[in-house]
Design a protein around this motif. Structure first.
Motif, PDB file in Angstrom:
ATOM      1  N   ILE A 286       0.733  -1.139  -0.132  1.00  0.00           N
ATOM      2  CA  ILE A 286      -0.132   0.045  -0.059  1.00  0.00           C
ATOM      3  C   ILE A 286       0.849   1.375   0.114  1.00  0.00           C
ATOM      4  O   ILE A 286       0.706   2.301  -0.508  1.00  0.00           O
ATOM      5  N   LYS A 287       1.875   1.128   0.754  1.00  0.00           N
ATOM      6  CA  LYS A 287       2.808   2.373   0.899  1.00  0.00           C
ATOM      7  C   LYS A 287       3.449   2.727  -0.424  1.00  0.00           C
ATOM      8  O   LYS A 287       3.542   3.802  -0.907  1.00  0.00           O
ATOM      9  N   ALA A 288       3.881   1.553  -1.123  1.00  0.00           N
ATOM     10  CA  ALA A 288       4.762   1.791  -2.513  1.00  0.00           C
ATOM     11  C   ALA A 288       3.712   1.944  -3.539  1.00  0.00           C
ATOM     12  O   ALA A 288       3.963   2.871  -4.602  1.00  0.00           O
ATOM     13  N   TYR A 289       2.613   1.442  -3.701  1.00  0.00           N
ATOM     14  CA  TYR A 289       1.771   1.699  -4.741  1.00  0.00           C
ATOM     15  C   TYR A 289       0.232   1.839  -4.861  1.00  0.00           C
ATOM     16  O   TYR A 289      -0.712   1.840  -5.482  1.00  0.00           O
ATOM     17  N   ALA A 290      -0.049   2.862  -3.697  1.00  0.00           N
ATOM     18  CA  ALA A 290      -1.373   3.143  -3.475  1.00  0.00           C
ATOM     19  C   ALA A 290      -1.779   4.054  -4.565  1.00  0.00           C
ATOM     20  O   ALA A 290      -3.028   3.973  -5.049  1.00  0.00           O
ATOM     21  N   PHE A 291      -0.887   4.956  -5.096  1.00  0.00           N
ATOM     22  CA  PHE A 291      -1.367   5.703  -6.138  1.00  0.00           C
ATOM     23  C   PHE A 291      -0.288   5.802  -7.407  1.00  0.00           C
ATOM     24  O   PHE A 291      -0.234   6.822  -8.068  1.00  0.00           O
ATOM     25  N   LYS A 292       0.427   4.623  -7.261  1.00  0.00           N
ATOM     26  CA  LYS A 292       1.338   4.316  -8.328  1.00  0.00           C
ATOM     27  C   LYS A 292       1.228   3.087  -9.006  1.00  0.00           C
ATOM     28  O   LYS A 292       1.020   1.885  -8.286  1.00  0.00           O
ATOM     29  N   ALA A 293       1.238   3.081 -10.278  1.00  0.00           N
ATOM     30  CA  ALA A 293       1.264   1.440 -11.007  1.00  0.00           C
ATOM     31  C   ALA A 293       2.527   0.722 -10.506  1.00  0.00           C
ATOM     32  O   ALA A 293       3.405   1.243 -10.604  1.00  0.00           O
ATOM     33  N   LYS A 294       1.832  -0.390 -10.203  1.00  0.00           N
ATOM     34  CA  LYS A 294       3.246  -1.324 -10.039  1.00  0.00           C
ATOM     35  C   LYS A 294       3.688  -2.047 -11.233  1.00  0.00           C
ATOM     36  O   LYS A 294       4.850  -2.271 -11.376  1.00  0.00           O
ATOM     37  N   GLU A 295       2.506  -2.360 -12.264  1.00  0.00           N
ATOM     38  CA  GLU A 295       3.076  -3.125 -13.335  1.00  0.00           C
ATOM     39  C   GLU A 295       2.383  -2.047 -14.645  1.00  0.00           C
ATOM     40  O   GLU A 295       1.533  -1.517 -14.306  1.00  0.00           O
ATOM     41  N   PRO A 296       2.535  -2.333 -15.891  1.00  0.00           N
ATOM     42  CA  PRO A 296       2.170  -1.548 -16.861  1.00  0.00           C
ATOM     43  C   PRO A 296       0.944  -2.423 -17.356  1.00  0.00           C
ATOM     44  O   PRO A 296       0.860  -3.453 -17.073  1.00  0.00           O
ATOM     45  N   ILE A 297       0.150  -1.738 -18.114  1.00  0.00           N
ATOM     46  CA  ILE A 297      -1.115  -2.264 -18.661  1.00  0.00           C
ATOM     47  C   ILE A 297      -0.798  -3.311 -19.380  1.00  0.00           C
ATOM     48  O   ILE A 297      -1.192  -4.349 -19.645  1.00  0.00           O
ATOM     49  N   VAL A 298       0.136  -2.948 -20.402  1.00  0.00           N
ATOM     50  CA  VAL A 298       0.304  -3.689 -21.412  1.00  0.00           C
ATOM     51  C   VAL A 298       1.343  -4.826 -21.107  1.00  0.00           C
ATOM     52  O   VAL A 298       2.568  -4.300 -20.613  1.00  0.00           O
ATOM     53  N   HIS A 299       1.414  -5.939 -21.440  1.00  0.00           N
ATOM     54  CA  HIS A 299       2.324  -6.903 -21.264  1.00  0.00           C
ATOM     55  C   HIS A 299       3.661  -6.476 -21.750  1.00  0.00           C
ATOM     56  O   HIS A 299       3.787  -6.489 -22.895  1.00  0.00           O
ATOM     57  N   PRO A 300       4.757  -6.489 -20.944  1.00  0.00           N
ATOM     58  CA  PRO A 300       6.196  -6.053 -21.486  1.00  0.00           C
ATOM     59  C   PRO A 300       6.680  -7.187 -22.626  1.00  0.00           C
ATOM     60  O   PRO A 300       7.682  -6.384 -23.171  1.00  0.00           O
ATOM     61  N   VAL A 301       6.265  -8.159 -22.730  1.00  0.00           N
ATOM     62  CA  VAL A 301       7.034  -9.047 -23.580  1.00  0.00           C
ATOM     63  C   VAL A 301       5.964  -9.853 -24.431  1.00  0.00           C
ATOM     64  O   VAL A 301       6.308  -9.582 -25.469  1.00  0.00           O
ATOM     65  N   LEU A 302       5.049 -10.509 -23.928  1.00  0.00           N
ATOM     66  CA  LEU A 302       4.122 -11.318 -24.435  1.00  0.00           C
ATOM     67  C   LEU A 302       3.042 -10.546 -25.474  1.00  0.00           C
ATOM     68  O   LEU A 302       2.546  -9.564 -24.933  1.00  0.00           O
ATOM     69  N   ARG A 303       2.633 -11.040 -26.421  1.00  0.00           N
ATOM     70  CA  ARG A 303       1.395 -10.873 -27.175  1.00  0.00           C
ATOM     71  C   ARG A 303       1.745  -9.185 -27.675  1.00  0.00           C
ATOM     72  O   ARG A 303       0.748  -8.439 -27.518  1.00  0.00           O
ATOM     73  N   ARG A 304       2.510  -8.820 -28.103  1.00  0.00           N
ATOM     74  CA  ARG A 304       2.854  -7.736 -28.613  1.00  0.00           C
ATOM     75  C   ARG A 304       2.248  -7.378 -30.013  1.00  0.00           C
ATOM     76  O   ARG A 304       1.807  -6.372 -30.347  1.00  0.00           O
ATOM     77  N   ALA A 305       1.928  -8.609 -30.548  1.00  0.00           N
ATOM     78  CA  ALA A 305       1.258  -8.605 -31.838  1.00  0.00           C
ATOM     79  C   ALA A 305       0.463  -9.655 -32.216  1.00  0.00           C
ATOM     80  O   ALA A 305       0.657 -10.667 -31.461  1.00  0.00           O
ATOM     81  N   PRO A 306      -0.351  -9.768 -32.716  1.00  0.00           N
ATOM     82  CA  PRO A 306      -1.354 -10.879 -33.294  1.00  0.00           C
ATOM     83  C   PRO A 306      -0.391 -12.176 -33.469  1.00  0.00           C
ATOM     84  O   PRO A 306       0.327 -11.912 -34.306  1.00  0.00           O
ATOM     85  N   GLU A 307      -0.760 -13.392 -32.952  1.00  0.00           N
ATOM     86  CA  GLU A 307      -0.057 -14.479 -33.179  1.00  0.00           C
ATOM     87  C   GLU A 307      -0.839 -15.403 -33.722  1.00  0.00           C
ATOM     88  O   GLU A 307      -1.877 -15.981 -33.329  1.00  0.00           O
ATOM     89  N   PRO A 308      -0.643 -16.064 -34.927  1.00  0.00           N
ATOM     90  CA  PRO A 308      -1.548 -17.289 -35.313  1.00  0.00           C
ATOM     91  C   PRO A 308      -1.022 -18.461 -34.814  1.00  0.00           C
ATOM     92  O   PRO A 308       0.117 -18.594 -34.061  1.00  0.00           O
ATOM     93  N   GLY A 309      -1.797 -19.608 -34.844  1.00  0.00           N
ATOM     94  CA  GLY A 309      -1.384 -20.812 -33.963  1.00  0.00           C
ATOM     95  C   GLY A 309      -2.427 -21.281 -33.056  1.00  0.00           C
ATOM     96  O   GLY A 309      -3.464 -20.451 -33.023  1.00  0.00           O
ATOM     97  N   ARG A 310      -2.348 -22.689 -33.124  1.00  0.00           N
ATOM     98  CA  ARG A 310      -3.561 -23.013 -31.909  1.00  0.00           C
ATOM     99  C   ARG A 310      -3.433 -22.780 -30.770  1.00  0.00           C
ATOM    100  O   ARG A 310      -2.307 -21.981 -30.261  1.00  0.00           O
ATOM    101  N   ALA A 311      -4.623 -22.786 -29.969  1.00  0.00           N
ATOM    102  CA  ALA A 311      -4.873 -22.210 -28.671  1.00  0.00           C
ATOM    103  C   ALA A 311      -3.947 -22.892 -27.725  1.00  0.00           C
ATOM    104  O   ALA A 311      -3.770 -24.184 -27.815  1.00  0.00           O
ATOM    105  N   PHE A 312      -3.447 -22.482 -26.705  1.00  0.00           N
ATOM    106  CA  PHE A 312      -2.560 -22.961 -25.664  1.00  0.00           C
ATOM    107  C   PHE A 312      -3.676 -23.910 -24.889  1.00  0.00           C
ATOM    108  O   PHE A 312      -4.817 -23.353 -24.297  1.00  0.00           O
ATOM    109  N   LYS A 313      -3.030 -25.066 -24.486  1.00  0.00           N
ATOM    110  CA  LYS A 313      -3.935 -26.041 -23.638  1.00  0.00           C
ATOM    111  C   LYS A 313      -3.034 -26.311 -22.396  1.00  0.00           C
ATOM    112  O   LYS A 313      -2.163 -27.306 -22.634  1.00  0.00           O
TER     113      LYS A 313
END
Length: 336
Positions: A286-313
């Motif tokens: 609470i002290k560190a992130y009450a009014f500060k975002a802990k993480e970005p909204i957009v994933h920093p690595v995954l799903r940066r662009a649409p990816e074809p392929g079968r769904a992960f199971k």
């Protein structure tokens, strides 16, 4: 004797602490509504919020196979939806998929991820982007989080039901039966206006759970570093010790009341295993992130662009006739 039979013998057929806890939760809910509300309405609303949050934690315990070895009996312990919002079977399906640790935080494969795919986020209207930015602070998560998650969940499930998903329809039908019992009790038995029950116990109850979920997971190249440990908290009982979340992810079938000892006995090892992603308590968060975002909204690595392929199971460790291996995470509650 096989390790499976040894494990079965070490697990009691009925976990009485969880049974007692479930009855305590409902008894407190009934007593507060019928006895406390007429004379002390503010205190009653606070306690009702506590019971709504506690039942959410019990639902989490039940979906992992507690307190008995029978799935239908377990489901009966959380059949009355005093928190109103989440159908148990939908929660169960979503959460079991979430337990595929190798895909934790993935915006598409982890249904409980708070990250978004870049290409999807770019298409959102500016108002929604602003709300999501606020939602990534702890204060925003407590206030806006319950509404954003519920609305998104309702819309998504409605689309699936319209498309003909029978499992989701059945989950909502069972939930509606439970609501048909709970809502009249609240409105006419307790005498609490339904709008007030939604705005205080339901909303506040989900906000209390949001304290736990706010920092449960973060992106890390190593799956073990994606799940938090919050070592101590006065809210541990309300969360059924899921503040020790990494321990739960590594031992998802261990009952809630065994987690603290499991952590204490191997504390340094647990903290080393999850790459030190830990906080001493929730006050530090609470002290560190009450009014500060802990993480970005957009994933920093995954799903940066649409990816074809079968769904992960996702798969989990399981035994077969060939020995220890893996099996698909169930996409719906077992049929008995």
């Amino acid at each position: 004797m096989t390790s499976k039979s040894i494990r079965q013998r070490s697990v009691p057929a009925i976990e009485w602490p969880t049974v007692v806890l479930a009855f305590f939760c409902y008894a407190t809910w009934f007593a507060t509504g019928f006895l406390l509300w007429p004379s002390y309405p503010i205190l009653a609303l606070a306690i009702l919020a506590f019971t709504a949050a506690l039942q959410s934690s019990i639902m989490h315990e039940v979906l992992h196979g507690h307190p008995t070895r029978n799935a239908r009996v377990n489901e009966a312990f959380v059949f009355l939806p005093i928190g109103l919002v989440w159908p148990f079977r939908r929660f169960k399906t979503i959460h079991l998929r979430h337990h595929a640790d190798e895909r934790l935080t993935d915006p598409l494969d982890d249904p409980e991820s708070y990250y978004q795919a870049l290409w999807q986020h770019d298409d959102l209207p500016s108002t929604m982007k602003f709300l999501l930015k606020i939602n990534n602070t702890m204060a925003g998560r407590l206030v806006l989080g319950p509404w954003l998650s519920c609305v998104g969940f309702f819309i998504d499930d409605a689309k699936h039901m319209i498309a003909g998903d029978k499992a989701i329809r059945k989950a909502w039908l069972l939930h509606a039966i439970g609501l048909a019992i709970v809502v009249p009790i609240v409105q006419f038995g307790f005498g609490i206006p339904l709008w007030l029950y939604i705005l205080v116990p339901v909303w506040l109850g989900q906000s209390l759970i949001s304290i736990r979920t706010f920092a449960e997971h973060q992106w890390s190249e190593h799956p073990e570093g994606r799940t938090v440990i919050v070592e101590r908290s006065p809210l541990s009982f309300l969360f059924l010790n899921n503040n020790l979340h990494f321990v739960h992810h590594k031992s998802p079938t261990v009952a809630w009341y065994r987690l603290p000892k499991l952590f204490r006995d191997r504390r340094d090892e647990w903290l080393r295993m999850n790459n030190g992603y830990a906080y001493p308590n929730y006050f530090a968060l609470i002290k560190a992130y009450a009014f500060k975002a802990k993480e970005p909204i957009v994933h920093p690595v995954l799903r940066r662009a649409p990816e074809p392929g079968r769904a992960f199971k996702p798969r989990v460790r399981a035994r077969s006739i060939n020995g220890l291996g893996s099996a698909p995470v169930p996409a719906e509650p077992p049929k008995e």
